[in-house]
Design an enzyme around this catalytic site. Structure first.
Site, PDB file in Angstrom:
ATOM      1  N   GLY A  57       0.653  -1.012  -0.079  1.00 30.52           N
ATOM      2  CA  GLY A  57      -0.326  -0.482  -0.163  1.00 30.52           C
ATOM      3  C   GLY A  57       0.725   0.964   0.033  1.00 30.52           C
ATOM      4  N   ARG A  58      -0.276   2.244  -0.061  1.00 33.26           N
ATOM      5  CA  ARG A  58       0.684   3.924  -0.312  1.00 33.26           C
ATOM      6  C   ARG A  58       0.213   4.664  -0.056  1.00 33.26           C
ATOM      7  NH1 ARG A  58       5.331   6.091  -2.798  1.00 33.26           N
ATOM      8  NH2 ARG A  58       5.210   3.955  -4.504  1.00 33.26           N
ATOM      9  N   GLY A  59       0.269   5.308   0.957  1.00 36.11           N
ATOM     10  CA  GLY A  59      -0.799   6.517   1.467  1.00 36.11           C
ATOM     11  C   GLY A  59       0.273   7.984   1.617  1.00 36.11           C
ATOM     12  N   GLY A  60      -0.639   8.950   2.499  1.00 38.15           N
ATOM     13  CA  GLY A  60       0.445  10.002   2.175  1.00 38.15           C
ATOM     14  C   GLY A  60       1.892  10.447   3.227  1.00 38.15           C
ATOM     15  N   MET A  61       1.451   9.439   3.755  1.00 41.01           N
ATOM     16  CA  MET A  61       3.206   9.694   4.777  1.00 41.01           C
ATOM     17  C   MET A  61       3.744   8.823   3.995  1.00 41.01           C
ATOM     18  SD  MET A  61       1.581   9.571   8.718  1.00 41.01           S
ATOM     19  CE  MET A  61       3.475   9.831   9.428  1.00 41.01           C
ATOM     20  N   GLY A  62       3.346   7.460   3.521  1.00 39.33           N
ATOM     21  CA  GLY A  62       4.832   6.326   2.857  1.00 39.33           C
ATOM     22  C   GLY A  62       4.378   5.769   2.770  1.00 39.33           C
ATOM     23  N   VAL A  74       3.366   1.411   2.668  1.00 37.61           N
ATOM     24  CA  VAL A  74       3.463   0.564   3.629  1.00 37.61           C
ATOM     25  C   VAL A  74       4.050  -0.975   3.184  1.00 37.61           C
ATOM     26  CG1 VAL A  74       1.677  -0.902   4.568  1.00 37.61           C
ATOM     27  CG2 VAL A  74       1.509   1.490   4.330  1.00 37.61           C
ATOM     28  N   LYS A  92       5.331   0.383   7.332  1.00 39.06           N
ATOM     29  CA  LYS A  92       5.157   1.600   6.911  1.00 39.06           C
ATOM     30  C   LYS A  92       6.667   2.193   6.846  1.00 39.06           C
ATOM     31  CE  LYS A  92       1.962   4.620   6.780  1.00 39.06           C
ATOM     32  NZ  LYS A  92       1.162   5.616   8.073  1.00 39.06           N
ATOM     33  N   ASP A 145      -8.836  11.503  11.514  1.00 39.97           N
ATOM     34  CA  ASP A 145      -7.998  10.703  10.580  1.00 39.97           C
ATOM     35  C   ASP A 145      -9.143  10.563   9.966  1.00 39.97           C
ATOM     36  OD1 ASP A 145      -7.639  11.254   7.570  1.00 39.97           O
ATOM     37  OD2 ASP A 145      -5.545  10.010   7.920  1.00 39.97           O
TER      38      ASP A 145
END
Length: 453
Positions: free
Chosen positions: A23-28, A30, A45, A139
């Site tokens: 996965g990928r999110g706003g902070m980095g 995973v 992460k 969030d």
């Protein structure tokens, strides 16, 4: 899916071997990883370098990781470890086998009413636990809810704040990426935030799960922000008329602009929604042809108790119940875990005397039973796709389904075992059986009108 171009795959960070990017999110990014010494699977992460290099970020990251690690709850993803390896910031967490709610909603558009209530109830329980420690998530969104079977997990407490603190600027990196559709008015304005800020976000999430879209779907972020601040949220029943009208009031209270007028806890919000769903009776997926509850429609709906509304709706002249013929309600049967042979025998034994619904493989039987309110559940004790004993316990423990009769299909030698006797079914039926034997059981449980003539 693994990314063969990712240079981190196969490397080690802080004792964890990186196996696959998940996965990928706003902070980095995973990754799925494994701790080399403990042989424990984890999700790790890796914080984006541009964030890690920001002034003060590393100190704040470690502090927030410690906060997250202190949260121990069945519906919160456990944090194992966090820190810095070389120049890399990381956080290692419990690995959840499943999809996030955002992916589920993208594939299915919306959830069944009871499934929506169940998922959001678990998220609400996690949030209330955080609130009890003086923490606010800030969030809450589908991407931060992970689903593994029937269990929901809340993750990513990276924006956690202590109760009473104020929110920093909206433009701070990573703060509102993908969250603007679930953000509370006071959070947008930079005012004081507390547990009721998460209540607002949970109400947005519940709306999305029930309806299939966010409360304020607009063309741009500015319009969304304005709607959160100034506009009345839409009614659930305007978008899904088959849902009970009481949900409109529940969502409206959860999305009140003033925190003082909202539900004061996530548990209160979800309890109110659950009461409305429980009182509504069986819920259809479409309005045409819906069955009017045996208790009658709401006072402002002029329909006969128990009658079935035509598929095309009532004519304009229908305004009273005078002289209307009310057909008798057929018994309703739910088949759970049965094989094709048993299904065929049921249809022969019942004919048109019963409404028969089958729980698909993998379907949560309790959820379906709560929605459809069957008079009888035909449950296969040996079904591979479900734990029949657990299903039976759930049916008996639930206030909505406990009155439903349960007919347990068992193998011949099992019918006299102590384990089956203790299961608490109303009747058992040993295989192989004939349609006549099934009819005898159904007459006993549901009456003569429940079998084919």
């Amino acid at each position: 899916m693994a990314d063969t171009a990712d240079q981190r795959l196969g490397t080690e960070i802080a004792g964890y071997r990186i196996e696959e990017r998940i996965g990928r999110g706003g902070m980095g990014v995973v990754y799925r990883a494994q701790h080399m010494n403990l042989r424990r699977r984890a999700a790790i992460k890796i914080i984006a370098p541009e964030l890690a290099d920001a002034r003060g970020f590393r100190t704040r990251f470690i502090r927030e990781a410690r906060i997250s690690a202190a949260l121990q709850h069945p519906n919160i993803v456990t944090v194992y470890d966090a820190g810095q390896s070389g120049e890399t910031l990381y956080i290692a967490m419990q690995f959840i086998r499943g999809a996030d709610l955002a992916a589920v909603l993208a594939a299915e558009t919306r959830l069944r009413p009871y499934r929506a209530i169940d998922v959001c109830r678990q998220v609400g329980s996690a949030l209330d636990a955080a609130h009890a420690m003086g923490l606010i998530h800030r969030d809450v969104k589908p991407g931060n809810v992970l689903l593994e079977g029937r269990r929901a997990y809340l993750t990513d407490f990276g924006l956690t704040k202590r109760t009473g603190s104020t929110k920093e600027a909206l433009t701070q990196a990573g703060e509102l990426v993908g969250t603007i559709h679930y953000v509370a008015p006071e959070q947008i304005e930079g005012a004081q935030v507390d547990a009721r800020t998460d209540v607002y976000s949970l109400a947005c999430l519940l709306f999305h799960c029930l309806v299939g879209e966010v409360p304020f779907a607009r063309d741009n972020d500015v319009a969304v922000i304005y709607a959160h601040l100034s506009e009345t949220p839409p009614k659930v029943t305007d978008l899904r008329p088959e849902l009970p009208a009481g949900l409109d009031a529940v969502i409206a209270k959860g999305l009140d602009k003033s925190p003082d007028r909202r539900f004061q806890s996530c548990g209160d919000l979800m309890s109110a929604a659950r009461v409305v769903i429980d009182a509504a009776g069986p819920l259809a997926d479409t309005v045409p042809g819906r069955g009017v509850p045996l208790g009658g429609d709401a006072p402002d709906v002029a329909t006969a108790v128990g009658r079935r509304v035509p598929g095309a709706g009532d004519g304009e002249s229908v305004g009273t119940v005078t002289g209307m013929e009310v057909p008798e309600r057929r018994a309703r049967m739910l088949l759970a875990g049965v094989d094709g042979s048993t299904r065929a025998l049921v249809h022969i034994a019942v004919g048109d005397a019963c409404e028969i619904e089958e729980a698909p493989d993998g379907e949560h039987v309790l959820e379906l039973a709560r929605e459809r309110r069957p008079d009888l559940v035909l449950l296969d004790w040996n079904a591979a796709a479900l734990a029949a004993r657990d299903v039976l316990e759930e049916l008996r423990a639930d206030a909505v389904t406990r009155e439903a009769k349960v007919l347990l299909v068992v193998k011949d030698k099992q019918s006299r075992t102590r384990e089956v006797a203790r299961a608490g079914a109303d009747e058992t039926l040993a295989t192989p059986f004939s349609p006549l034997q099934l009819q005898v059981k159904l007459r006993k449980l549901l009456g003569a009108d429940a079998v084919a003539r």
